[in-house]
Design a protein around this motif. Structure first.
Motif, mmCIF file in Angstrom:
data_model
loop_
_atom_site.group_PDB
_atom_site.id
_atom_site.type_symbol
_atom_site.label_atom_id
_atom_site.label_comp_id
_atom_site.label_asym_id
_atom_site.label_seq_id
_atom_site.Cartn_x
_atom_site.Cartn_y
_atom_site.Cartn_z
ATOM 1 N N VAL A 1 -19.167 -26.117 -24.917
ATOM 2 C CA VAL A 1 -20.394 -25.482 -24.410
ATOM 3 C C VAL A 1 -20.057 -24.016 -24.151
ATOM 4 O O VAL A 1 -19.570 -23.647 -23.098
ATOM 5 C CB VAL A 1 -20.886 -26.164 -23.108
ATOM 6 N N CYS A 2 -20.285 -23.201 -25.167
ATOM 7 C CA CYS A 2 -19.941 -21.777 -25.029
ATOM 8 C C CYS A 2 -20.881 -21.089 -24.059
ATOM 9 O O CYS A 2 -20.479 -20.230 -23.289
ATOM 10 C CB CYS A 2 -20.076 -21.079 -26.376
ATOM 11 N N GLN A 3 -22.153 -21.456 -24.140
ATOM 12 C CA GLN A 3 -23.163 -20.755 -23.350
ATOM 13 C C GLN A 3 -24.164 -21.766 -22.805
ATOM 14 O O GLN A 3 -24.395 -22.821 -23.414
ATOM 15 C CB GLN A 3 -23.910 -19.733 -24.223
ATOM 16 N N LEU A 4 -24.762 -21.413 -21.671
ATOM 17 C CA LEU A 4 -25.855 -22.204 -21.107
ATOM 18 C C LEU A 4 -26.965 -21.219 -20.758
ATOM 19 O O LEU A 4 -26.676 -20.120 -20.264
ATOM 20 C CB LEU A 4 -25.347 -22.946 -19.866
ATOM 21 N N HIS A 5 -28.197 -21.588 -21.091
ATOM 22 C CA HIS A 5 -29.328 -20.692 -20.804
ATOM 23 C C HIS A 5 -30.200 -21.354 -19.756
ATOM 24 O O HIS A 5 -30.771 -22.405 -19.987
ATOM 25 C CB HIS A 5 -30.129 -20.438 -22.091
ATOM 26 N N GLY A 6 -30.266 -20.741 -18.581
ATOM 27 C CA GLY A 6 -31.030 -21.333 -17.476
ATOM 28 C C GLY A 6 -32.514 -21.047 -17.557
ATOM 29 O O GLY A 6 -33.195 -21.469 -18.479
ATOM 30 N N PRO A 7 -33.040 -20.319 -16.585
ATOM 31 C CA PRO A 7 -34.491 -20.211 -16.454
ATOM 32 C C PRO A 7 -35.173 -19.107 -17.281
ATOM 33 O O PRO A 7 -36.293 -18.762 -16.995
ATOM 34 C CB PRO A 7 -34.668 -19.963 -14.961
ATOM 35 N N TYR A 8 -34.546 -18.569 -18.289
ATOM 36 C CA TYR A 8 -35.169 -17.497 -19.092
ATOM 37 C C TYR A 8 -35.744 -16.430 -18.174
ATOM 38 O O TYR A 8 -35.109 -16.079 -17.189
ATOM 39 C CB TYR A 8 -36.208 -18.077 -20.068
ATOM 40 N N GLY A 9 -36.960 -15.989 -18.465
ATOM 41 C CA GLY A 9 -37.481 -14.867 -17.683
ATOM 42 C C GLY A 9 -38.186 -15.246 -16.389
ATOM 43 O O GLY A 9 -38.473 -14.373 -15.572
ATOM 44 N N VAL A 10 -38.452 -16.539 -16.203
ATOM 45 C CA VAL A 10 -39.382 -16.894 -15.119
ATOM 46 C C VAL A 10 -38.852 -16.659 -13.708
ATOM 47 O O VAL A 10 -39.636 -16.518 -12.776
ATOM 48 C CB VAL A 10 -39.898 -18.346 -15.260
ATOM 49 N N ILE B 1 -37.526 -25.845 -15.487
ATOM 50 C CA ILE B 1 -36.327 -24.992 -15.429
ATOM 51 C C ILE B 1 -36.266 -24.152 -14.149
ATOM 52 O O ILE B 1 -35.228 -23.600 -13.825
ATOM 53 C CB ILE B 1 -36.199 -24.075 -16.675
ATOM 54 N N THR B 2 -37.376 -24.080 -13.395
ATOM 55 C CA THR B 2 -37.333 -23.350 -12.124
ATOM 56 C C THR B 2 -36.965 -24.289 -10.970
ATOM 57 O O THR B 2 -36.878 -23.862 -9.831
ATOM 58 C CB THR B 2 -38.680 -22.663 -11.803
ATOM 59 N N ALA B 3 -36.784 -25.579 -11.292
ATOM 60 C CA ALA B 3 -36.406 -26.532 -10.240
ATOM 61 C C ALA B 3 -35.408 -27.549 -10.791
ATOM 62 O O ALA B 3 -35.689 -28.747 -10.830
ATOM 63 C CB ALA B 3 -37.658 -27.237 -9.710
ATOM 64 N N PRO B 4 -34.239 -27.059 -11.238
ATOM 65 C CA PRO B 4 -33.255 -28.016 -11.762
ATOM 66 C C PRO B 4 -32.717 -28.900 -10.634
ATOM 67 O O PRO B 4 -32.621 -28.434 -9.491
ATOM 68 C CB PRO B 4 -32.144 -27.102 -12.305
ATOM 69 N N PRO B 5 -32.377 -30.144 -10.936
ATOM 70 C CA PRO B 5 -31.763 -30.966 -9.893
ATOM 71 C C PRO B 5 -30.416 -30.365 -9.497
ATOM 72 O O PRO B 5 -29.805 -29.633 -10.283
ATOM 73 C CB PRO B 5 -31.573 -32.326 -10.581
ATOM 74 N N SER B 6 -29.966 -30.626 -8.292
ATOM 75 C CA SER B 6 -28.631 -30.158 -7.900
ATOM 76 C C SER B 6 -27.604 -30.947 -8.707
ATOM 77 O O SER B 6 -27.906 -32.039 -9.202
ATOM 78 C CB SER B 6 -28.407 -30.371 -6.400
ATOM 79 N N GLY C 1 -31.789 -24.633 -20.971
ATOM 80 C CA GLY C 1 -32.157 -25.197 -19.676
ATOM 81 C C GLY C 1 -33.133 -26.359 -19.781
ATOM 82 O O GLY C 1 -33.029 -27.348 -19.054
ATOM 83 N N GLY C 2 -34.081 -26.228 -20.695
ATOM 84 C CA GLY C 2 -35.092 -27.267 -20.873
ATOM 85 C C GLY C 2 -34.517 -28.614 -21.287
ATOM 86 O O GLY C 2 -35.185 -29.635 -21.184
ATOM 87 N N HIS C 3 -33.272 -28.606 -21.751
ATOM 88 C CA HIS C 3 -32.597 -29.853 -22.103
ATOM 89 C C HIS C 3 -31.941 -30.519 -20.896
ATOM 90 O O HIS C 3 -31.468 -31.653 -20.987
ATOM 91 C CB HIS C 3 -31.530 -29.590 -23.181
ATOM 92 N N LEU C 4 -31.878 -29.784 -19.789
ATOM 93 C CA LEU C 4 -31.202 -30.307 -18.595
ATOM 94 C C LEU C 4 -32.170 -30.547 -17.446
ATOM 95 O O LEU C 4 -31.883 -31.326 -16.543
ATOM 96 C CB LEU C 4 -30.104 -29.329 -18.142
ATOM 97 N N ALA C 5 -33.301 -29.857 -17.448
ATOM 98 C CA ALA C 5 -34.261 -29.996 -16.353
ATOM 99 C C ALA C 5 -35.674 -29.953 -16.910
ATOM 100 O O ALA C 5 -35.968 -29.139 -17.780
ATOM 101 C CB ALA C 5 -34.072 -28.861 -15.353
#
Ligand SMILES: [Mn+2]
Length: 297
Positions: free
Chosen positions: A69-78, A42-47, A35-39
Protein backbone atom coordinates in the motif's frame (compact mmCIF):
# COMPACT_ATOMS: atom_id res chain seq x y z
CA UNK A 1 10.48 2.34 -11.79
CA UNK A 2 7.22 0.54 -11.29
CA UNK A 3 3.67 1.44 -12.15
CA UNK A 4 0.90 0.97 -9.60
CA UNK A 5 -2.72 2.01 -9.54
CA UNK A 6 -5.67 3.18 -7.41
CA UNK A 7 -8.02 0.53 -6.05
CA UNK A 8 -11.17 2.07 -7.56
CA UNK A 9 -9.96 1.40 -11.12
CA UNK A 10 -12.81 -1.13 -11.45
CA UNK A 11 -15.26 1.41 -10.04
CA UNK A 12 -15.92 1.98 -6.35
CA UNK A 13 -18.70 -0.63 -6.47
CA UNK A 14 -16.19 -3.49 -6.49
CA UNK A 15 -15.17 -4.05 -2.85
CA UNK A 16 -11.53 -3.42 -1.92
CA UNK A 17 -10.80 -7.06 -1.14
CA UNK A 18 -11.96 -8.11 -4.61
CA UNK A 19 -10.19 -5.24 -6.38
CA UNK A 20 -6.89 -6.12 -4.64
CA UNK A 21 -7.26 -9.78 -5.59
CA UNK A 22 -7.93 -8.93 -9.24
CA UNK A 23 -5.07 -6.41 -9.37
CA UNK A 24 -2.64 -8.90 -7.88
CA UNK A 25 -3.73 -11.58 -10.36
CA UNK A 26 -2.95 -9.32 -13.32
CA UNK A 27 0.47 -8.34 -11.97
CA UNK A 28 0.05 -5.17 -9.90
CA UNK A 29 2.21 -4.96 -6.76
CA UNK A 30 1.71 -1.34 -5.75
CA UNK A 31 -1.57 0.41 -5.00
CA UNK A 32 -3.22 3.49 -3.62
CA UNK A 33 -6.25 2.59 -1.49
CA UNK A 34 -9.07 5.11 -1.88
CA UNK A 35 -10.97 6.26 1.20
CA UNK A 36 -14.31 5.20 -0.24
CA UNK A 37 -13.07 1.61 -0.14
CA UNK A 38 -12.55 1.81 3.63
CA UNK A 39 -15.45 3.96 4.83
CA UNK A 40 -18.98 4.45 3.57
CA UNK A 41 -18.74 8.12 4.54
CA UNK A 42 -15.19 9.38 4.00
CA UNK A 43 -15.83 12.25 6.45
CA UNK A 44 -16.70 9.74 9.19
CA UNK A 45 -14.35 6.76 8.95
CA UNK A 46 -14.62 4.23 11.77
CA UNK A 47 -11.78 4.38 14.29
CA UNK A 48 -9.06 1.76 13.79
CA UNK A 49 -10.24 0.24 17.07
CA UNK A 50 -13.78 -0.18 15.73
CA UNK A 51 -12.37 -1.58 12.48
CA UNK A 52 -9.69 -3.80 13.99
CA UNK A 53 -11.12 -7.08 12.63
CA UNK A 54 -11.27 -5.71 9.09
CA UNK A 55 -7.80 -4.22 9.36
CA UNK A 56 -6.41 -7.55 10.53
CA UNK A 57 -8.09 -9.30 7.60
CA UNK A 58 -6.90 -6.68 5.08
CA UNK A 59 -3.29 -6.84 6.29
CA UNK A 60 -3.26 -10.60 5.90
CA UNK A 61 -4.79 -10.35 2.42
CA UNK A 62 -2.36 -7.66 1.30
CA UNK A 63 0.59 -9.70 2.53
CA UNK A 64 -0.68 -12.91 0.90
CA UNK A 65 -1.19 -11.10 -2.40
CA UNK A 66 2.29 -9.55 -2.28
CA UNK A 67 0.90 -6.03 -2.52
CA UNK A 68 2.31 -2.84 -1.01
CA UNK A 69 0.00 0.00 0.00
CA UNK A 70 2.13 2.84 -1.30
CA UNK A 71 -0.51 5.50 -0.83
CA UNK A 72 -3.86 5.99 0.88
CA UNK A 73 -6.30 8.72 -0.12
CA UNK A 74 -8.58 9.88 2.68
CA UNK A 75 -11.29 12.50 2.45
CA UNK A 76 -10.30 14.27 -0.82
CA UNK A 77 -11.39 17.88 -0.72
CA UNK A 78 -14.34 17.67 1.63
CA UNK A 79 -12.41 18.12 4.90
CA UNK A 80 -10.91 21.49 4.13
CA UNK A 81 -7.91 22.35 6.29
CA UNK A 82 -8.76 26.06 6.16
CA UNK A 83 -12.55 25.58 6.50
CA UNK A 84 -15.46 27.96 7.10
CA UNK A 85 -15.11 28.14 10.88
CA UNK A 86 -12.54 27.16 13.50
CA UNK A 87 -14.96 24.54 14.83
CA UNK A 88 -15.20 22.99 11.39
CA UNK A 89 -11.43 23.14 10.92
CA UNK A 90 -10.86 21.34 14.23
CA UNK A 91 -13.40 18.69 13.16
CA UNK A 92 -11.65 18.28 9.79
CA UNK A 93 -8.23 17.90 11.46
CA UNK A 94 -9.69 15.17 13.68
CA UNK A 95 -11.09 13.35 10.62
CA UNK A 96 -7.64 13.50 9.02
CA UNK A 97 -6.14 12.07 12.23
CA UNK A 98 -8.43 9.07 11.83
CA UNK A 99 -7.16 8.62 8.27
CA UNK A 100 -3.60 8.86 9.58
CA UNK A 101 -4.42 6.05 12.02
CA UNK A 102 -5.79 3.96 9.14
CA UNK A 103 -2.62 4.68 7.11
CA UNK A 104 -0.41 3.58 9.98
CA UNK A 105 -2.52 0.46 10.60
CA UNK A 106 -2.29 -0.57 6.94
CA UNK A 107 1.39 0.43 6.77
CA UNK A 108 0.78 2.82 3.90
CA UNK A 109 3.78 4.78 2.62
CA UNK A 110 1.92 8.07 2.31
CA UNK A 111 -1.45 9.65 3.09
CA UNK A 112 -2.61 12.00 0.35
CA UNK A 113 -3.96 15.30 1.67
CA UNK A 114 -5.78 17.94 -0.32
CA UNK A 115 -4.41 21.33 0.53
CA UNK A 116 -7.03 23.57 2.18
CA UNK A 117 -8.56 26.59 0.48
CA UNK A 118 -11.16 25.14 -1.82
CA UNK A 119 -13.19 28.00 -3.21
CA UNK A 120 -16.60 26.64 -2.15
CA UNK A 121 -15.52 25.46 1.33
CA UNK A 122 -13.44 28.43 2.33
CA UNK A 123 -15.22 31.79 2.52
CA UNK A 124 -12.06 33.81 3.24
CA UNK A 125 -10.18 34.39 0.00
CA UNK A 126 -7.12 36.07 1.51
CA UNK A 127 -4.10 34.02 0.46
CA UNK A 128 -2.00 34.81 3.55
CA UNK A 129 -4.86 33.59 5.75
CA UNK A 130 -5.17 30.41 3.68
CA UNK A 131 -1.43 29.74 3.97
CA UNK A 132 -1.43 30.31 7.77
CA UNK A 133 -4.40 28.01 8.38
CA UNK A 134 -2.94 25.26 6.19
CA UNK A 135 0.40 25.47 7.97
CA UNK A 136 -1.26 25.34 11.39
CA UNK A 137 -3.51 22.39 10.44
CA UNK A 138 -0.60 20.48 8.91
CA UNK A 139 1.62 21.14 11.97
CA UNK A 140 -1.05 19.44 14.09
CA UNK A 141 -1.24 16.49 11.69
CA UNK A 142 2.57 16.26 11.57
CA UNK A 143 2.57 16.04 15.37
CA UNK A 144 0.19 13.11 15.11
CA UNK A 145 2.63 11.15 12.89
CA UNK A 146 5.87 12.18 14.55
CA UNK A 147 8.21 9.24 15.13
CA UNK A 148 6.60 7.11 12.39
CA UNK A 149 7.70 6.54 8.78
CA UNK A 150 4.36 7.68 7.34
CA UNK A 151 4.56 10.59 4.92
CA UNK A 152 1.80 13.17 4.66
CA UNK A 153 1.63 14.20 1.02
CA UNK A 154 -0.06 17.47 0.09
CA UNK A 155 -1.43 17.37 -3.44
CA UNK A 156 -1.36 20.13 -6.06
CA UNK A 157 -4.89 21.06 -7.09
CA UNK A 158 -5.90 23.14 -10.10
CA UNK A 159 -7.06 26.76 -9.81
CA UNK A 160 -9.80 26.13 -12.36
CA UNK A 161 -11.91 23.13 -13.13
CA UNK A 162 -14.11 22.83 -16.22
CA UNK A 163 -15.83 19.69 -14.86
CA UNK A 164 -16.90 21.41 -11.64
CA UNK A 165 -16.51 25.16 -12.08
CA UNK A 166 -16.99 26.01 -8.37
CA UNK A 167 -14.61 23.52 -6.79
CA UNK A 168 -11.24 24.91 -7.78
CA UNK A 169 -8.48 25.54 -5.22
CA UNK A 170 -7.37 29.03 -4.28
CA UNK A 171 -3.87 27.94 -3.29
CA UNK A 172 -1.48 25.02 -3.70
CA UNK A 173 -1.75 25.01 -7.48
CA UNK A 174 1.99 24.90 -8.12
CA UNK A 175 4.96 23.00 -6.76
CA UNK A 176 6.52 26.19 -5.39
CA UNK A 177 3.37 26.96 -3.36
CA UNK A 178 3.37 23.45 -1.90
CA UNK A 179 7.09 23.69 -1.13
CA UNK A 180 6.43 26.93 0.73
CA UNK A 181 3.94 25.11 2.97
CA UNK A 182 6.26 22.12 3.43
CA UNK A 183 9.12 24.33 4.55
CA UNK A 184 6.90 26.41 6.87
CA UNK A 185 5.69 23.24 8.62
CA UNK A 186 9.25 21.89 8.77
CA UNK A 187 8.44 18.24 9.45
CA UNK A 188 10.32 15.25 8.01
CA UNK A 189 6.93 13.56 7.67
CA UNK A 190 5.54 16.17 5.26
CA UNK A 191 6.08 16.10 1.49
CA UNK A 192 4.33 16.57 -1.84
CA UNK A 193 2.02 14.43 -3.96
CA UNK A 194 2.41 15.62 -7.53
CA UNK A 195 -0.71 15.06 -9.61
CA UNK A 196 0.77 15.43 -13.10
CA UNK A 197 -2.70 15.82 -14.64
CA UNK A 198 -3.55 18.71 -12.31
CA UNK A 199 -0.18 20.26 -13.17
CA UNK A 200 -1.15 19.98 -16.85
CA UNK A 201 -4.52 21.71 -16.27
CA UNK A 202 -2.64 24.44 -14.41
CA UNK A 203 -0.49 24.95 -17.51
CA UNK A 204 2.72 23.93 -15.75
CA UNK A 205 5.56 22.31 -17.64
CA UNK A 206 5.10 18.85 -16.14
CA UNK A 207 8.69 17.51 -16.40
CA UNK A 208 9.95 20.76 -14.78
CA UNK A 209 7.34 20.38 -12.02
CA UNK A 210 8.75 16.92 -11.25
CA UNK A 211 12.31 18.29 -11.17
CA UNK A 212 11.22 21.22 -8.95
CA UNK A 213 9.50 18.89 -6.48
CA UNK A 214 12.66 16.76 -6.33
CA UNK A 215 13.20 15.09 -2.95
CA UNK A 216 10.11 16.63 -1.38
CA UNK A 217 8.13 14.31 -3.66
CA UNK A 218 6.69 11.41 -1.66
CA UNK A 219 3.61 10.40 -3.70
CA UNK A 220 2.26 10.69 -7.23
CA UNK A 221 -0.94 10.75 -9.20
CA UNK A 222 -0.19 9.77 -12.77
CA UNK A 223 -3.05 10.70 -15.08
CA UNK A 224 -3.58 12.14 -18.53
CA UNK A 225 -5.98 14.88 -19.57
CA UNK A 226 -6.46 17.41 -22.33
CA UNK A 227 -5.52 20.39 -20.16
CA UNK A 228 -9.17 21.38 -19.67
CA UNK A 229 -11.07 18.45 -18.14
CA UNK A 230 -9.64 16.49 -15.19
CA UNK A 231 -9.95 13.24 -17.13
CA UNK A 232 -7.84 10.84 -15.05
CA UNK A 233 -6.93 8.66 -18.01
CA UNK A 234 -3.97 6.32 -18.29
CA UNK A 235 -0.88 7.76 -20.03
CA UNK A 236 -0.81 7.55 -23.85
CA UNK A 237 -4.63 7.56 -24.01
CA UNK A 238 -4.79 10.80 -25.98
CA UNK A 239 -3.18 11.95 -29.20
CA UNK A 240 -0.68 14.82 -28.97
CA UNK A 241 -3.28 16.98 -30.73
CA UNK A 242 -5.43 16.78 -27.58
CA UNK A 243 -2.83 16.26 -24.88
CA UNK A 244 0.31 18.28 -24.36
CA UNK A 245 1.64 15.70 -21.90
CA UNK A 246 4.93 14.26 -23.18
CA UNK A 247 5.04 11.02 -21.21
CA UNK A 248 8.58 10.12 -22.24
CA UNK A 249 9.82 13.46 -20.88
CA UNK A 250 7.66 13.12 -17.74
CA UNK A 251 8.94 9.63 -16.89
CA UNK A 252 12.51 10.74 -17.65
CA UNK A 253 12.10 13.53 -15.10
CA UNK A 254 11.07 11.00 -12.43
CA UNK A 255 14.12 8.94 -13.38
CA UNK A 256 16.38 11.98 -13.19
CA UNK A 257 15.35 12.82 -9.62
CA UNK A 258 15.67 9.11 -8.74
CA UNK A 259 12.13 9.06 -7.41
CA UNK A 260 12.24 6.12 -4.99
CA UNK A 261 8.60 4.98 -4.93
CA UNK A 262 6.32 3.36 -7.52
CA UNK A 263 4.37 5.77 -9.72
CA UNK A 264 0.67 5.50 -8.99
CA UNK A 265 -1.90 5.85 -11.74
CA UNK A 266 -4.96 7.74 -10.48
CA UNK A 267 -6.73 6.38 -13.49
CA UNK A 268 -10.29 5.28 -13.64
CA UNK A 269 -11.33 6.20 -17.13
CA UNK A 270 -13.36 3.04 -17.65
CA UNK A 271 -14.21 2.44 -14.01
CA UNK A 272 -17.60 1.01 -13.35
CA UNK A 273 -18.49 1.14 -17.04
CA UNK A 274 -17.07 -2.13 -18.31
CA UNK A 275 -17.34 -5.76 -17.19
CA UNK A 276 -14.52 -6.55 -14.73
CA UNK A 277 -13.00 -9.16 -17.08
CA UNK A 278 -12.57 -6.45 -19.73
CA UNK A 279 -11.04 -4.04 -17.19
CA UNK A 280 -8.58 -6.81 -16.21
CA UNK A 281 -7.40 -7.17 -19.81
CA UNK A 282 -7.23 -3.40 -20.30
CA UNK A 283 -5.22 -2.77 -17.11
CA UNK A 284 -2.90 -5.72 -17.66
CA UNK A 285 -1.87 -4.44 -21.07
CA UNK A 286 -1.64 -0.81 -19.99
CA UNK A 287 0.67 -1.86 -17.16
CA UNK A 288 2.81 -3.86 -19.56
CA UNK A 289 3.02 -0.86 -21.89
CA UNK A 290 4.03 1.52 -19.08
CA UNK A 291 6.53 -0.88 -17.52
CA UNK A 292 8.13 -1.29 -20.96
CA UNK A 293 8.33 2.47 -21.53
CA UNK A 294 9.89 3.02 -18.12
CA UNK A 295 12.37 0.20 -18.57
CA UNK A 296 13.66 1.63 -21.84
CA UNK A 297 14.07 5.27 -20.83
MN1 LIG B 1 -5.11 13.46 -7.71
Amino acid sequence: MRFGIVTDCYGIGLPLEQALTRLSRIGFRDVEIVGGHLAEDITAPPSVYEAKARIRYLKKLISNLGIAVCQLHGPYGVCDLVAETETQRKRNIDIYKRWIDWSLALEAGALIIHIGGRNDLCPVKDIEFIICRNVDSLCRLAEHVEGTVLKLAIENLPSRCADNPNTFNLYGNTVSELKEIVSAVGSDNLGICLDVGHANIEGLDVPSAVIDADNSLVATHIQENNGVYDMHMLPFSLRRLYSKMDWFAIFKAFKKIEYPYPLIGECANTSGELPFEIVDIYLKHQKELLDTVMKHL
